[in-house]
Design an enzyme around this catalytic site. Structure first.
Site, PDB file in Angstrom:
ATOM      1  N   HIS A  98       0.838  -1.381  -0.103  1.00  0.00           N
ATOM      2  CA  HIS A  98       0.076   0.036  -0.159  1.00  0.00           C
ATOM      3  C   HIS A  98       0.824   1.328   0.106  1.00  0.00           C
ATOM      4  CE1 HIS A  98       0.799  -0.853   4.237  1.00  0.00           C
ATOM      5  NE2 HIS A  98       0.643   0.278   4.574  1.00  0.00           N
ATOM      6  N   HIS A 100       0.601   5.234   1.119  1.00  0.00           N
ATOM      7  CA  HIS A 100      -0.126   6.411   1.806  1.00  0.00           C
ATOM      8  C   HIS A 100      -0.032   7.508   0.987  1.00  0.00           C
ATOM      9  CE1 HIS A 100       0.328   4.486   5.921  1.00  0.00           C
ATOM     10  NE2 HIS A 100       1.096   3.732   5.506  1.00  0.00           N
TER      11      HIS A 100
HETATM   12  P1  AMP Z   1       1.569   0.854   7.547  1.00  0.00           P
HETATM   13  O1  AMP Z   1       2.040   1.040   9.093  1.00  0.00           O
HETATM   14  O2  AMP Z   1       2.453   1.471   6.423  1.00  0.00           O
HETATM   15  O3  AMP Z   1       1.547  -0.738   7.348  1.00  0.00           O
HETATM   16  O4  AMP Z   1       0.208   1.333   7.401  1.00  0.00           O
HETATM   17  C1  AMP Z   1      -0.989   0.670   7.448  1.00  0.00           C
HETATM   18  C2  AMP Z   1      -1.993   1.595   7.759  1.00  0.00           C
HETATM   19  O5  AMP Z   1      -3.105   1.019   7.618  1.00  0.00           O
HETATM   20  C3  AMP Z   1      -2.214   2.474   9.103  1.00  0.00           C
HETATM   21  O6  AMP Z   1      -1.965   3.676   8.895  1.00  0.00           O
HETATM   22  C4  AMP Z   1      -3.672   2.102   9.833  1.00  0.00           C
HETATM   23  O7  AMP Z   1      -4.294   3.062  10.206  1.00  0.00           O
HETATM   24  C5  AMP Z   1      -4.304   1.571   8.575  1.00  0.00           C
HETATM   25  N1  AMP Z   1      -5.403   0.557   8.776  1.00  0.00           N
HETATM   26  C6  AMP Z   1      -5.078  -0.686   9.416  1.00  0.00           C
HETATM   27  N2  AMP Z   1      -6.594  -1.322   9.459  1.00  0.00           N
HETATM   28  C7  AMP Z   1      -7.403  -0.339   8.458  1.00  0.00           C
HETATM   29  C8  AMP Z   1      -8.630  -0.511   8.182  1.00  0.00           C
HETATM   30  N3  AMP Z   1      -9.526  -1.602   8.458  1.00  0.00           N
HETATM   31  N4  AMP Z   1      -9.289   0.380   7.511  1.00  0.00           N
HETATM   32  C9  AMP Z   1      -8.280   1.498   7.101  1.00  0.00           C
HETATM   33  N5  AMP Z   1      -7.272   1.835   7.248  1.00  0.00           N
HETATM   34  C10 AMP Z   1      -6.638   0.765   8.235  1.00  0.00           C
END
Ligand code: AMP
Length: 134
Positions: A98, A100
């Protein structure tokens, strides 16, 4: 086991989806850094962007380029930070590729990382090592 993002893609769990096509989905981060913080996610599962196929990454970046300016406008922001965490050490918490998109405003307080001040010699040595390994 499907990742939490695959469960969003399959609609097993809800999300605030802002964009979707055959290969990619984008939805709001549940814990945003700023309003409009969006995650752009390939439907094909891989642990991170370095392990997704080049075609998947190309399309992912096309979508980022398409929607990031819209997100900035929609949130009346001044710019955005586009980032991907790779590996636990970087803070990655969801092991499904993913990117951001974080809208940014002047004075939003999210100041950057602390930076080193290496000598020219140290920079040369580091560059040399990387060049040799590429
Ligand atoms: P990372 O730390 O770069 O792996 O980013 C993962 C992101 O996913 C974090 O910013 C979380 O807040 C977000 N996240 C986790 N679960 C969900 C969810 N169910 N819906 C939307 N965002 C999520």
């Amino acid at each position: 086991m499907p990742s939490i993002f695959s469960k969003i893609i399959s609609r097993e769990i809800p999300a605030h989806i802002v964009y979707e096509d055959e290969n990619t989905i984008a939805f709001l981060d549940i814990n945003p850094v700023n309003p409009g913080h969006t995650l752009v996610v390939p439907k094909e599962e891989a642990p991170n962007i370095l392990e997704s196929s080049p075609e998947v990454v190309r399309h992912l970046l096309d979508v980022v380029q398409k929607i990031a300016p819209v997100i900035v406008r929609a949130t009346e922001s001044d710019g955005c930070t586009i980032t991907a965490n790779i590996g636990e050490a970087s803070g990655q918490s969801v092991f499904h590729t993913h990117i951001h998109i974080i809208p940014r405003k002047y004075g939003d307080g999210h100041i950057g990382w602390s930076q080193l001040n290496p000598s020219s010699n140290e920079l040369s040595q580091t560059a040399q090592k990387i060049k040799e390994m590429i």
